[in-house]
Structure formats: C-alpha cells, structure tokens
Design a protein around this motif. Sequence first.
Motif, mmCIF file in Angstrom:
data_model
loop_
_atom_site.group_PDB
_atom_site.id
_atom_site.type_symbol
_atom_site.label_atom_id
_atom_site.label_comp_id
_atom_site.label_asym_id
_atom_site.label_seq_id
_atom_site.Cartn_x
_atom_site.Cartn_y
_atom_site.Cartn_z
ATOM 1 N N PHE A 190 0.840 -1.199 0.000
ATOM 2 C CA PHE A 190 0.000 0.000 0.000
ATOM 3 C C PHE A 190 0.874 1.248 0.000
ATOM 4 C CE2 PHE A 190 -2.165 3.463 2.106
ATOM 5 C CZ PHE A 190 -3.425 3.454 1.537
ATOM 6 N N ALA A 191 1.899 1.256 0.865
ATOM 7 C CA ALA A 191 2.799 2.406 0.934
ATOM 8 C C ALA A 191 3.577 2.573 -0.373
ATOM 9 C CB ALA A 191 3.759 2.252 2.110
ATOM 10 N N LEU A 192 3.988 1.462 -0.981
ATOM 11 C CA LEU A 192 4.714 1.533 -2.245
ATOM 12 C C LEU A 192 3.843 2.087 -3.364
ATOM 13 C CD1 LEU A 192 6.675 -1.860 -2.257
ATOM 14 C CD2 LEU A 192 7.632 0.438 -1.992
ATOM 15 N N GLY A 193 2.619 1.565 -3.492
ATOM 16 C CA GLY A 193 1.752 1.965 -4.590
ATOM 17 C C GLY A 193 1.125 3.325 -4.408
ATOM 18 N N PHE A 194 0.349 3.474 -3.345
ATOM 19 C CA PHE A 194 -0.372 4.718 -3.130
ATOM 20 C C PHE A 194 0.535 5.834 -2.609
ATOM 21 C CE2 PHE A 194 -3.700 1.480 -2.894
ATOM 22 C CZ PHE A 194 -4.646 2.017 -3.756
ATOM 23 N N GLY A 195 1.623 5.467 -1.921
ATOM 24 C CA GLY A 195 2.524 6.468 -1.376
ATOM 25 C C GLY A 195 3.642 6.832 -2.334
ATOM 26 N N LEU A 196 4.648 5.968 -2.438
ATOM 27 C CA LEU A 196 5.808 6.261 -3.271
ATOM 28 C C LEU A 196 5.457 6.337 -4.755
ATOM 29 C CD1 LEU A 196 8.570 4.085 -1.539
ATOM 30 C CD2 LEU A 196 7.991 6.492 -1.173
ATOM 31 N N GLY A 197 4.489 5.519 -5.188
ATOM 32 C CA GLY A 197 4.071 5.579 -6.588
ATOM 33 C C GLY A 197 3.529 6.945 -6.960
ATOM 34 N N HIS A 198 2.662 7.499 -6.110
ATOM 35 C CA HIS A 198 2.109 8.823 -6.369
ATOM 36 C C HIS A 198 3.178 9.908 -6.315
ATOM 37 C CE1 HIS A 198 -2.244 7.584 -5.518
ATOM 38 N NE2 HIS A 198 -2.216 8.095 -6.718
ATOM 39 N N ILE A 199 4.074 9.804 -5.333
ATOM 40 C CA ILE A 199 5.113 10.818 -5.206
ATOM 41 C C ILE A 199 6.024 10.811 -6.433
ATOM 42 C CG2 ILE A 199 7.169 11.471 -3.889
ATOM 43 C CD1 ILE A 199 5.710 10.518 -1.363
ATOM 44 N N GLY A 200 6.447 9.627 -6.853
ATOM 45 C CA GLY A 200 7.297 9.535 -8.035
ATOM 46 C C GLY A 200 6.602 10.060 -9.277
ATOM 47 N N TYR A 201 5.349 9.648 -9.489
ATOM 48 C CA TYR A 201 4.586 10.124 -10.644
ATOM 49 C C TYR A 201 4.412 11.637 -10.585
ATOM 50 C CZ TYR A 201 0.446 11.274 -13.401
ATOM 51 O OH TYR A 201 -0.424 11.867 -14.258
ATOM 52 N N GLY A 202 4.070 12.146 -9.400
ATOM 53 C CA GLY A 202 3.847 13.581 -9.257
ATOM 54 C C GLY A 202 5.089 14.395 -9.562
ATOM 55 N N LEU A 203 6.241 13.928 -9.100
ATOM 56 C CA LEU A 203 7.486 14.651 -9.366
ATOM 57 C C LEU A 203 7.817 14.648 -10.857
ATOM 58 C CD1 LEU A 203 9.698 13.488 -6.358
ATOM 59 C CD2 LEU A 203 8.647 15.739 -6.704
ATOM 60 N N VAL A 204 7.602 13.507 -11.512
ATOM 61 C CA VAL A 204 7.847 13.436 -12.954
ATOM 62 C C VAL A 204 6.940 14.405 -13.703
ATOM 63 C CG1 VAL A 204 7.640 11.963 -14.996
ATOM 64 C CG2 VAL A 204 8.739 11.081 -12.928
ATOM 65 N N MET A 205 5.647 14.411 -13.347
ATOM 66 C CA MET A 205 4.705 15.295 -14.025
ATOM 67 C C MET A 205 4.996 16.766 -13.749
ATOM 68 S SD MET A 205 2.725 13.466 -15.895
ATOM 69 C CE MET A 205 4.273 12.618 -16.221
ATOM 70 N N TYR A 206 5.411 17.058 -12.529
ATOM 71 C CA TYR A 206 5.743 18.454 -12.216
ATOM 72 C C TYR A 206 6.936 18.914 -13.044
ATOM 73 C CZ TYR A 206 7.285 22.596 -9.737
ATOM 74 O OH TYR A 206 7.681 23.867 -9.450
ATOM 75 N N ASN A 207 7.985 18.109 -13.083
ATOM 76 C CA ASN A 207 9.175 18.485 -13.842
ATOM 77 C C ASN A 207 8.899 18.568 -15.336
ATOM 78 O OD1 ASN A 207 11.027 18.735 -11.689
ATOM 79 N ND2 ASN A 207 11.289 16.521 -11.591
ATOM 80 N N ARG A 208 7.965 17.757 -15.803
ATOM 81 C CA ARG A 208 7.695 17.724 -17.237
ATOM 82 C C ARG A 208 6.787 18.860 -17.687
ATOM 83 N NH1 ARG A 208 6.324 11.968 -19.690
ATOM 84 N NH2 ARG A 208 8.503 11.768 -19.046
#
Length: 225
Positions: A190-208
């Motif tokens: 749960f922490a990997l998917g909903f937590g780190l997954g969202h953070i990683g995706y969000g950072l990529v989208m912000y930078n892009r």
Amino acid sequence: MKPANADPLAQLTEIRAIMERSSRFLSLSGLSGVGAGVVALAGAAVGHFYLQSHYSGGFPELIQGPIEGRRAALPFLLLLTGVMIGVALLVAFFFTQRRTKHDGQQLWGGPARRLALALAVPLVTGGLFCLGLYLGRDAGMVMPGLLVFYGLALLNASKFTLDEIRWLGYTQIGLGLVNMLIPGLGLVFFALGFGLGHIGYGLVMYNRYERPGAAGAASKSVVAR
C-alpha cells in the motif's frame, strides 16, 4: 489573419491540439500526486501503529485471524480511509485549481467530469468488492484488490487526461499482482503503490509540465501522439 501560404501541416497540428484540449483534462497537477502520496504514507504509518497496538502480529494477524477481530477494527479503518481520501482530495483540489487558472481551463468542465466518472466507476466497484473480501474469508486479497482496481481506474481515466497516467496504472496493477503472492505485506505494498508511486509520478509530471520553462509541454506531448 494567417497568410495564404501558411503550412497546412502546422494548421492541422494546431487544430488537433485545440480538439485535444477540449476533450481531455490536461491540467492535472503533479503536486497533487505528491500530496496524495504523502497522505498515503502517513495513513499507512497510522494504520501500522494502530494494528501493532491492538494485534501482537500487526497486519498479518488481522487478515489471518478470526472475522470478529476484523469487524472490531473496521470502524477505525473506515474512518482512516475516509480521512485519507478527504485530505488527498483537498490537496488535489488546491493544486489542480491553481493549475487550471494558469492554463485557462475550467476546473469542472466537460473533460474534468468525464475524467471523474472514468475514475469513479472502477474505484467505487473495487472499494465495495474489497469490503466484501475483508468481511469474508479472503481478507488477504484486500490490499492487492485495492491496488489492481485503482490501476484499472487510472487506465480507464487515461483516455481523458495526460497519457502518462497509464504508467502509474500499470505500476499499481503490477504491485497488486505481486502482493497477491505475499498478502502479509499488504501495508508495505500500500505504501509503495499509493505512497511512493504517487510521489514519483507527481514529481515526474511536475518536472515535465509545471516547473518554470515547461509551459506548453502538455500540449506538445498531446500533439506528438
């Protein structure tokens, strides 16, 4: 007025971009994903400490123990889930509203409504399905089910927003399928998917798309497809 000898391909590209912007919600904020991930990590930590204080074996004991124990924990888990969803939605509303104003889009226009509906149907279905698993004999499949249904919701919604959201969906589905093999680590996944997954995706989208100098990248990405 455009000159008579304007590049027809450039005109067609511009028309396509306008049509895509009218049919897709392109103002999802990457910071919303980061905020949702932080909320999920905090919720997983709260759930872990609660279960450790009430069950000597923590989460594995909860899902493997008698149904009476799961029923006793259900009010707290539902409250925790409701708080997490509520806070995540508030964070998403704040950052997405800020970006829609910057992009000149409507926060609750037609594309946003189609996006919300595409997300809601799999999410509500999956939530009810997983609640049935929790109250039955397959409580260990609750976390895998949540991840898989959420991944399917993201794949379904990718038709109405930035195409990159598909990869977050594939990630959630993959984590859910692996979690099926080791259900005792449900909170970790749960922490990997909903937590780190969202953070990683969000950072990529912000930078892009959102960092200074990235203006217009969303439209270019859509046109390129």
